[in-house]
Write a protein that holds these residues in place. Structure first.
Motif, short mmCIF file in Angstrom:
data_model
loop_
_atom_site.label_atom_id
_atom_site.label_comp_id
_atom_site.label_asym_id
_atom_site.label_seq_id
_atom_site.Cartn_x
_atom_site.Cartn_y
_atom_site.Cartn_z
N GLU A 27 4.29 -13.19 9.76
CA GLU A 27 2.90 -12.73 9.80
C GLU A 27 2.63 -11.72 8.70
O GLU A 27 3.46 -10.87 8.41
CB GLU A 27 2.60 -12.06 11.14
N LEU A 28 1.45 -11.84 8.11
CA LEU A 28 1.00 -10.85 7.13
C LEU A 28 0.32 -9.73 7.90
O LEU A 28 -0.58 -9.97 8.71
CB LEU A 28 0.01 -11.48 6.15
N LYS A 29 0.76 -8.50 7.67
CA LYS A 29 0.21 -7.33 8.37
C LYS A 29 -0.47 -6.42 7.36
O LYS A 29 0.19 -5.87 6.47
CB LYS A 29 1.32 -6.55 9.09
N GLU A 30 -1.78 -6.28 7.51
CA GLU A 30 -2.51 -5.39 6.62
C GLU A 30 -2.08 -3.95 6.85
O GLU A 30 -1.77 -3.55 7.96
CB GLU A 30 -4.01 -5.52 6.84
N ARG A 31 -2.07 -3.20 5.77
CA ARG A 31 -1.78 -1.77 5.83
C ARG A 31 -3.11 -1.04 5.74
O ARG A 31 -4.01 -1.47 5.03
CB ARG A 31 -0.87 -1.37 4.68
N ASN A 32 -3.23 0.06 6.46
CA ASN A 32 -4.46 0.85 6.41
C ASN A 32 -4.43 1.72 5.15
O ASN A 32 -3.67 2.67 5.06
CB ASN A 32 -4.58 1.73 7.66
N VAL A 33 -5.25 1.35 4.18
CA VAL A 33 -5.36 2.10 2.92
C VAL A 33 -6.82 2.09 2.51
O VAL A 33 -7.65 1.46 3.13
CB VAL A 33 -4.48 1.49 1.80
N GLY A 34 -7.13 2.78 1.44
CA GLY A 34 -8.47 2.71 0.90
C GLY A 34 -9.34 3.92 1.16
O GLY A 34 -10.46 3.99 0.68
N GLU A 35 -8.83 4.89 1.91
CA GLU A 35 -9.60 6.10 2.17
C GLU A 35 -9.16 7.18 1.19
O GLU A 35 -7.99 7.30 0.85
CB GLU A 35 -9.35 6.58 3.60
N GLN A 36 -10.12 7.99 0.76
CA GLN A 36 -9.82 9.00 -0.24
C GLN A 36 -8.75 10.01 0.19
O GLN A 36 -7.86 10.32 -0.61
CB GLN A 36 -11.11 9.73 -0.66
N PRO A 37 -8.76 10.52 1.44
CA PRO A 37 -7.67 11.46 1.81
C PRO A 37 -6.29 10.82 1.66
O PRO A 37 -5.36 11.46 1.18
CB PRO A 37 -7.99 11.81 3.27
N HIS A 38 -6.16 9.57 2.09
CA HIS A 38 -4.89 8.85 1.95
C HIS A 38 -4.51 8.74 0.47
O HIS A 38 -3.39 9.05 0.07
CB HIS A 38 -5.02 7.46 2.59
N ALA A 39 -5.46 8.27 -0.34
CA ALA A 39 -5.19 8.06 -1.77
C ALA A 39 -4.83 9.37 -2.47
O ALA A 39 -3.91 9.40 -3.31
CB ALA A 39 -6.40 7.41 -2.43
#
Length: 173
Positions: A27-39
């Protein structure tokens, strides 16, 4: 509940995903990314390791595929290798350190699963940083532990990152 679409490991390895995804038993599992604090936190941490790479004898890699088993691949936000580790396309050995930066939608159980996967291949040091709560943890299969002095370290190395310094730089960004 929708059933998962299974993908062969060969297809996963030859496909470019944007952003890249974990591969867990087909299974392909998306990672939660894309938010400025994370980046921002990911970028600052990468920069710290890049700036200290010669002193700490490391090679930091953002979002590098790490093979857990023949049917499991994880992508830590930052993977830190020893300077003399092989420069293979995919990491098939235990990195010195894996760092996960939490996103707003991350769930403790999924993060713990990631940590357990890293531990299963011999990764002794895993850091989890929460930009929203402004805390960091040394994580293991036993759970999450905040450093009493506010400094994340890698055992038996000179690597030390002050959470106060990390979040001060975050505020200045």
């Amino acid at each position: 509940m929708a059933s998962a679409v299974l993908v062969s490991v060969q297809e996963y390895l030859r496909t470019t995903y944007r952003p890249d995804v974990d591969y867990i038993d087909g299974e392909l599992k998306e990672r939660n990314v894309g938010e400025q604090p994370h980046a921002l936190i990911q970028g600052i941490l990468y920069g710290m390791f890049r700036d200290q790479r010669k002193k700490w004898h490391v090679r930091p890699l953002p979002e590098q595929r790490v093979q857990i088993t023949s049917s499991r691949y994880r992508i830590p936000d930052i993977c830190v290798l020893r300077a003399d580790d092989p420069k293979d396309d995919i990491i098939t050995f235990a990195p010195l350190l894996c760092i996960e930066v939490l996103s707003a939608d991350d769930r403790l159980r999924e993060v713990q699963n990631r940590v357990e996967d890293y531990a299963s291949i011999g990764v002794r040091d895993v850091w989890v940083v929460d930009p929203w709560k402004r805390i960091g943890y040394h994580a293991s299969a036993r759970g999450f532990e905040q450093p009493a002095d506010g400094v994340l370290r890698v055992a038996n190395t000179a690597i030390a990152v002050s959470l106060e310094e990390l979040f001060r730089e975050y505020d200045e960004s």
